[in-house]
Design a protein around this motif. Sequence first.
Motif, PDB file in Angstrom:
ATOM      1  N   LEU A 120      -0.340 -12.683  22.916  1.00  0.00           N
ATOM      2  CA  LEU A 120       0.725 -11.674  23.337  1.00  0.00           C
ATOM      3  C   LEU A 120       1.854 -12.264  23.995  1.00  0.00           C
ATOM      4  O   LEU A 120       2.849 -11.772  23.632  1.00  0.00           O
ATOM      5  CB  LEU A 120      -0.169 -10.791  24.286  1.00  0.00           C
ATOM      6  N   VAL A 121       1.627 -13.241  24.954  1.00  0.00           N
ATOM      7  CA  VAL A 121       2.888 -13.910  25.564  1.00  0.00           C
ATOM      8  C   VAL A 121       3.591 -14.328  24.569  1.00  0.00           C
ATOM      9  O   VAL A 121       4.896 -14.455  24.653  1.00  0.00           O
ATOM     10  CB  VAL A 121       2.399 -14.703  26.614  1.00  0.00           C
ATOM     11  N   LEU A 122       3.160 -15.185  23.784  1.00  0.00           N
ATOM     12  CA  LEU A 122       3.941 -15.973  22.681  1.00  0.00           C
ATOM     13  C   LEU A 122       4.516 -15.064  21.613  1.00  0.00           C
ATOM     14  O   LEU A 122       5.687 -15.383  21.242  1.00  0.00           O
ATOM     15  CB  LEU A 122       2.976 -16.984  22.057  1.00  0.00           C
ATOM     16  N   LEU A 123       4.042 -14.164  21.462  1.00  0.00           N
ATOM     17  CA  LEU A 123       4.376 -13.132  20.416  1.00  0.00           C
ATOM     18  C   LEU A 123       5.798 -12.403  21.029  1.00  0.00           C
ATOM     19  O   LEU A 123       6.597 -12.166  20.421  1.00  0.00           O
ATOM     20  CB  LEU A 123       3.341 -12.035  19.965  1.00  0.00           C
ATOM     21  N   HIS A 124       5.714 -12.262  22.392  1.00  0.00           N
ATOM     22  CA  HIS A 124       6.807 -11.442  23.131  1.00  0.00           C
ATOM     23  C   HIS A 124       7.905 -12.498  22.869  1.00  0.00           C
ATOM     24  O   HIS A 124       9.126 -11.882  22.900  1.00  0.00           O
ATOM     25  CB  HIS A 124       6.280 -11.343  24.712  1.00  0.00           C
ATOM     26  N   ALA A 125       7.892 -13.666  23.305  1.00  0.00           N
ATOM     27  CA  ALA A 125       8.954 -14.527  23.245  1.00  0.00           C
ATOM     28  C   ALA A 125       9.305 -14.655  21.643  1.00  0.00           C
ATOM     29  O   ALA A 125      10.676 -15.018  21.678  1.00  0.00           O
ATOM     30  CB  ALA A 125       8.226 -16.192  23.735  1.00  0.00           C
ATOM     31  N   LEU A 126       8.619 -14.762  20.723  1.00  0.00           N
ATOM     32  CA  LEU A 126       8.992 -14.720  19.134  1.00  0.00           C
ATOM     33  C   LEU A 126       9.826 -13.433  18.892  1.00  0.00           C
ATOM     34  O   LEU A 126      10.684 -13.694  18.342  1.00  0.00           O
ATOM     35  CB  LEU A 126       8.022 -15.129  18.257  1.00  0.00           C
ATOM     36  N   VAL A 127       9.273 -12.304  19.388  1.00  0.00           N
ATOM     37  CA  VAL A 127       9.850 -11.099  19.098  1.00  0.00           C
ATOM     38  C   VAL A 127      11.413 -11.036  19.796  1.00  0.00           C
ATOM     39  O   VAL A 127      12.207 -10.568  19.140  1.00  0.00           O
ATOM     40  CB  VAL A 127       9.046  -9.863  19.247  1.00  0.00           C
ATOM     41  N   THR A 128      11.378 -11.578  20.828  1.00  0.00           N
ATOM     42  CA  THR A 128      12.623 -11.317  21.650  1.00  0.00           C
ATOM     43  C   THR A 128      13.749 -12.576  21.123  1.00  0.00           C
ATOM     44  O   THR A 128      14.873 -12.073  20.837  1.00  0.00           O
ATOM     45  CB  THR A 128      12.349 -11.869  22.990  1.00  0.00           C
ATOM     46  N   ALA A 129      13.112 -13.575  20.483  1.00  0.00           N
ATOM     47  CA  ALA A 129      14.121 -14.556  19.663  1.00  0.00           C
ATOM     48  C   ALA A 129      14.526 -14.132  18.324  1.00  0.00           C
ATOM     49  O   ALA A 129      15.147 -14.714  17.765  1.00  0.00           O
ATOM     50  CB  ALA A 129      13.561 -16.026  19.873  1.00  0.00           C
ATOM     51  N   GLY A 130      13.611 -13.284  17.774  1.00  0.00           N
ATOM     52  CA  GLY A 130      14.020 -12.674  16.404  1.00  0.00           C
ATOM     53  C   GLY A 130      13.290 -13.616  15.482  1.00  0.00           C
ATOM     54  O   GLY A 130      13.907 -13.765  14.359  1.00  0.00           O
ATOM     55  N   LEU A 131      12.392 -14.486  15.871  1.00  0.00           N
ATOM     56  CA  LEU A 131      11.843 -15.591  15.009  1.00  0.00           C
ATOM     57  C   LEU A 131      10.764 -14.978  13.895  1.00  0.00           C
ATOM     58  O   LEU A 131       9.565 -14.971  14.211  1.00  0.00           O
ATOM     59  CB  LEU A 131      11.194 -16.654  15.919  1.00  0.00           C
ATOM     60  N   TRP A 132      11.230 -14.479  12.882  1.00  0.00           N
ATOM     61  CA  TRP A 132      10.209 -13.658  12.109  1.00  0.00           C
ATOM     62  C   TRP A 132       9.686 -14.763  10.988  1.00  0.00           C
ATOM     63  O   TRP A 132       8.321 -14.442  10.794  1.00  0.00           O
ATOM     64  CB  TRP A 132      11.038 -12.413  11.308  1.00  0.00           C
ATOM     65  N   ALA A 133      10.283 -15.656  10.659  1.00  0.00           N
ATOM     66  CA  ALA A 133       9.945 -16.508   9.680  1.00  0.00           C
ATOM     67  C   ALA A 133       8.361 -17.299   9.963  1.00  0.00           C
ATOM     68  O   ALA A 133       7.608 -17.182   9.313  1.00  0.00           O
ATOM     69  CB  ALA A 133      10.752 -17.505   9.123  1.00  0.00           C
ATOM     70  N   PRO A 134       8.435 -17.636  11.276  1.00  0.00           N
ATOM     71  CA  PRO A 134       7.211 -18.230  11.623  1.00  0.00           C
ATOM     72  C   PRO A 134       5.920 -17.441  11.821  1.00  0.00           C
ATOM     73  O   PRO A 134       5.126 -17.865  11.670  1.00  0.00           O
ATOM     74  CB  PRO A 134       7.596 -18.814  13.211  1.00  0.00           C
ATOM     75  N   LEU A 135       6.505 -16.141  12.254  1.00  0.00           N
ATOM     76  CA  LEU A 135       4.990 -15.317  12.144  1.00  0.00           C
ATOM     77  C   LEU A 135       4.557 -15.007  10.834  1.00  0.00           C
ATOM     78  O   LEU A 135       3.357 -14.681  10.781  1.00  0.00           O
ATOM     79  CB  LEU A 135       5.542 -13.745  12.718  1.00  0.00           C
ATOM     80  N   VAL A 136       5.377 -15.020   9.960  1.00  0.00           N
ATOM     81  CA  VAL A 136       5.028 -14.847   8.422  1.00  0.00           C
ATOM     82  C   VAL A 136       4.057 -16.342   7.987  1.00  0.00           C
ATOM     83  O   VAL A 136       3.125 -16.083   7.247  1.00  0.00           O
ATOM     84  CB  VAL A 136       6.113 -14.937   7.508  1.00  0.00           C
ATOM     85  N   LEU A 137       4.462 -17.286   8.485  1.00  0.00           N
ATOM     86  CA  LEU A 137       4.052 -18.661   7.966  1.00  0.00           C
ATOM     87  C   LEU A 137       2.845 -18.957   8.640  1.00  0.00           C
ATOM     88  O   LEU A 137       1.983 -19.805   7.962  1.00  0.00           O
ATOM     89  CB  LEU A 137       5.164 -19.520   7.869  1.00  0.00           C
ATOM     90  N   ILE A 138       2.616 -18.650  10.026  1.00  0.00           N
ATOM     91  CA  ILE A 138       1.680 -19.324  11.004  1.00  0.00           C
ATOM     92  C   ILE A 138       0.215 -18.946  10.360  1.00  0.00           C
ATOM     93  O   ILE A 138      -0.661 -19.935  10.217  1.00  0.00           O
ATOM     94  CB  ILE A 138       1.808 -19.154  12.320  1.00  0.00           C
ATOM     95  N   PRO A 139      -0.024 -17.655   9.974  1.00  0.00           N
ATOM     96  CA  PRO A 139      -1.179 -17.463   9.635  1.00  0.00           C
ATOM     97  C   PRO A 139      -1.830 -18.136   8.142  1.00  0.00           C
ATOM     98  O   PRO A 139      -2.765 -18.660   7.743  1.00  0.00           O
ATOM     99  CB  PRO A 139      -1.358 -15.952   9.246  1.00  0.00           C
ATOM    100  N   PHE A 140      -0.730 -18.394   7.415  1.00  0.00           N
ATOM    101  CA  PHE A 140      -0.667 -19.161   6.085  1.00  0.00           C
ATOM    102  C   PHE A 140      -1.173 -20.757   6.200  1.00  0.00           C
ATOM    103  O   PHE A 140      -2.110 -21.045   5.989  1.00  0.00           O
ATOM    104  CB  PHE A 140       0.483 -19.064   5.277  1.00  0.00           C
ATOM    105  N   ALA A 141      -0.446 -21.146   7.230  1.00  0.00           N
ATOM    106  CA  ALA A 141      -0.625 -22.777   7.653  1.00  0.00           C
ATOM    107  C   ALA A 141      -1.939 -22.730   8.254  1.00  0.00           C
ATOM    108  O   ALA A 141      -2.857 -23.760   7.851  1.00  0.00           O
ATOM    109  CB  ALA A 141       0.411 -23.163   8.735  1.00  0.00           C
TER     110      ALA A 141
END
Length: 233
Positions: A120-141
């Motif tokens: 949850l905390v890490l997702l908050h940081a990614l959403v704040t930074a607008g880092l959408w590509a990692p969110l798509v690719l992390i479950p794949f990797a």
Amino acid sequence: MRGLLLAIQFLTRLPTPRGTASDADFAASIRWFPLVGLLIGALVAGAGWLARGDAWIGALAALAVWIGVTGALHLDGLADLTDARGAAHGDRARLLAVLADPHVGSFGVVALVLQIVAKLVLLHALVTAGLWAPLVLIPFAARIGPLVWTRWLPPLHAGLASRFRAAVRRVDIAVWMVVLVSVAFVWPAILVTPLLLAGWALYLRRAIGGISGDGHGAGIELVETALLVAALL
């Protein structure tokens, strides 16, 4: 396509056409796990993006979809493995007995809480930074992991991991690793994935001597969290 449908049915709670499948078909579905991970990642990133007006709400939406679409399958493995390691005290027979116990103990509860809070905390940081590509690719990797661990590690018992073992070919791992390297042009930090997969394999070999379904689930969860950290670094 049968293998892909079986992989979606196994790894997610998404609706799919039902049908009959042999044990060999089910085992071969592991070859499609990374592609299913990409589907999961797209849903997670989409949920976060839609609720991005408030970063905490976006993070919560992404996490809820992440847990909901997978049915907490991998969290269950993390809890079981943590319980087994915490209760075994070096006794392998005790470790295997706790792994086979469907109940969750105090070690497992603590691991679940820490994992969910960390995501949850890490997702908050990614959403704040607008880092959408990692969110798509992390479950794949992370879902390349089961192919690697199945190939490298002996099964602990005649369970899920042993059913997949004969179906994983070197070419399957090679193909997904090529895809992994290719998407590094979008997100370079994803190249840390092979180190994370190898590290988990070494840990399992030394700590419990092999792989089980719980080992796969725990590994996927921990690799996902490590990749979330990598996305921020």
